[in-house]
Scaffold this active site. Structure first.
Site, short mmCIF file in Angstrom:
data_model
loop_
_atom_site.label_atom_id
_atom_site.label_comp_id
_atom_site.label_asym_id
_atom_site.label_seq_id
_atom_site.Cartn_x
_atom_site.Cartn_y
_atom_site.Cartn_z
CE LYS A 89 -43.95 10.08 -42.30
NZ LYS A 89 -42.82 10.58 -42.96
CB VAL A 114 -44.40 5.00 -39.39
CG1 VAL A 114 -43.22 5.62 -38.75
CG2 VAL A 114 -45.73 5.50 -38.77
N GLY A 163 -40.63 8.46 -50.70
CA GLY A 163 -40.17 8.27 -52.30
C GLY A 163 -41.33 7.05 -52.75
CD GLU A 207 -44.36 -1.59 -41.56
OE1 GLU A 207 -44.57 -2.59 -40.77
OE2 GLU A 207 -43.71 -0.67 -41.21
N1 HSE Z 1 -43.08 13.85 -46.95
C1 HSE Z 1 -42.78 12.37 -46.17
C2 HSE Z 1 -41.49 12.24 -45.72
C3 HSE Z 1 -43.00 11.53 -46.92
O1 HSE Z 1 -40.67 13.45 -46.34
O2 HSE Z 1 -40.85 11.76 -45.06
C4 HSE Z 1 -43.04 10.11 -46.42
O3 HSE Z 1 -43.89 9.81 -45.30
#
Ligand code: HSE
Length: 439
Positions: free
Chosen positions: A206, A133, A303, A130
């Site tokens: 993703k 993504v 985060g 989970e």
């Molecule tokens: N580096 C990714 C982003 C982290 O900024 O979305 C979360 O998948």
């Protein structure tokens, strides 16, 4: 893992996500225990970045990942080391040892998930992802479970927090790209290699995962068209604004009679769209099902805490499944019993879209007429034009086209760039594909 015992977790990697997961399990322990009726206990941590204050009460800590995957005191392995090689060996070993695995690793699932789900299937264990993504947004559950009754027609999302943070700060505060990227790194949003964020690779991972679930197709990362945001200039943001659009970095997957499209690129998005108001590190995914219509999912896309929230939700799911006595995972693999191999993925040249073009041209009478005739030769009609005062020798001509097949546009761009009157490379940005749809 028996129905009455505590749930024993091994965590590999104590970076942003692994550290956040351990911290969440400790700080929300009472809530989680109350929900599950049993405790989630971290019995083993493998990390090359020790955090003694977090691991003081954990029976086993070390640096050997495979030792953790073999540890009989671990029921669920949490993989948060990232990357595709070591992580693959670790996850494969854990699954082969009959352990469930929770991973936040989108690269691993998108690029090697087909192999790993096959192992999980053979072993009758769960590989849960989970948090891979859109971090804190339960979009995997929404696609796989909440919308399971629908044929998914298309989905479109802002699925990289770092990229959206950069685009928002550039548009709202006129900040420089490099300066905002540094801040995103300091906030723990960016990937270890931030090129993954700004060149769209992270978003493509993703999108590959979501498209697989939405359409029931195998994971096909290599067929996902990937374009980043590093070539977008403040001028493009301002011209788009004049035309009634903002620019967002979108992942788009849609199904048509011709096949499946999977593409990540900067996109002109009407300013009144819900997605247009998703700013900063926020992510959102708009999903259109043939019965439910358009639905949207919004939340923090990166985060430590947001990602840990989804990692721990997967741990709780697996524990509940075990408590219910399920002998096989309720949601195997990507949630499809029979993966559809018959849907082909379209090459980007074969998609049909509307386009924003910024053409640097000399400031001379008749230039616009020449440009129009090149476009006409490819049957490309113009929806809107902005022609600015010249700032130097060259004047930008900004054009919005009507729908055209991308390969015809490629030919038109090549012909335009060959004109003496065109002074440099033409910038092309695709326009949102879901005109007329709600949201
Ligand atoms: N580096 C990714 C982003 C982290 O900024 O979305 C979360 O998948």
């Amino acid at each position: 893992m028996s129905a009455s015992e505590n749930i024993r977790i091994g965590i590999c990697g104590l970076g942003t996500v692994g550290g956040g997961t351990l911290e969440l399990l400790q700080s929300n322990r009472d809530e989680i225990t109350a929900r599950l009726g049993k405790e989630v206990v971290v019995t083993h941590v493998a990390t090359r970045t020790p955090k003694p204050d977090l691991t003081a009460e954990i029976p086993a800590t070390g640096t050997d990942l495979l030792a953790l995957a073999n540890d009989p005191q671990v029921d669920i392995v949490v993989e948060t080391i990232g990357g595709c090689e070591l992580a693959f060996d670790l996850v494969a070993a854990a699954l082969k040892n009959g352990k469930h695995v929770v991973t936040a690793n989108k690269a691993l699932i998108a690029e090697r998930g087909n192999e790993l789900f096959a192992i999980a299937d053979e072993q009758g264990v769960t590989l849960a992802f989970e948090s891979s993504v859109a971090a804190g947004i339960p979009i995997i559950k929404a696609l796989r479970e909440g919308l399971a009754a629908n044929e998914i027609d298309w989905l479109a999302g802002i699925i990289n927090g770092t990229g959206n943070f950069i685009m928002t700060e550039m548009a709202e505060k006129q900040r420089q790209f490099a300066d905002v990227l540094k801040e995103a790194q300091a906030l723990g949003y960016a990937e270890a290699d931030p090129t993954f964020d700004v060149e769209g690779i992270d978003a493509a991972h993703k999108l590959t995962i979501m498209a697989s679930i939405a359409f029931g197709i195998p994971l096909q990362f290599s067929k996902t068209y990937t374009e980043g945001i590093s070539h977008i200039t403040p001028e493009d943001i301002s011209y788009a604004d004049e035309l009634g659009y903002c620019i967002k970095h979108l992942g788009i997957a849609q199904r048509s009679d011709k096949g499946v499209e999977m593409r990540v690129h900067p996109t002109l998005l009407g300013k009144s769209r819900l997605l247009a108001s998703v700013n900063g590190v926020g992510n959102a995914v708009l999903v259109s099902g043939n019965k439910v219509g358009s639905t949207m999912y919004y939340g923090p896309g990166a985060g430590a805490e947001a990602t840990a929230s989804a990692v721990v939700a997967d741990i709780i799911d697996i524990a509940r499944q075990q408590a219910a006595g399920a002998s096989q995972p309720v949601y195997p693999g990507l949630g499809y019993r029979n993966t559809r191999n018959d849907l082909s993925v379209l090459a980007i040249e074969d998609i049909t879209a509307e386009y924003y073009l910024r053409i640097p041209a000399v400031d001379k009478v008749g230039v616009m007429a020449k440009i129009s005739s090149v476009l006409q030769a490819q049957s490309i009609s113009i929806e809107a034009v902005i022609q600015k005062e010249p700032t130097s020798e060259s004047v930008p001509i900004v054009i919005l086209t009507h729908s055209v097949v991308e390969k015809n546009l490629d030919q038109a761009i090549a012909a335009l760039e060959a004109l003496d009157e065109v002074t440099g490379k033409i910038t092309r940005i695709r326009v949102e594909p879901f005109h007329g749809e709600a949201a």
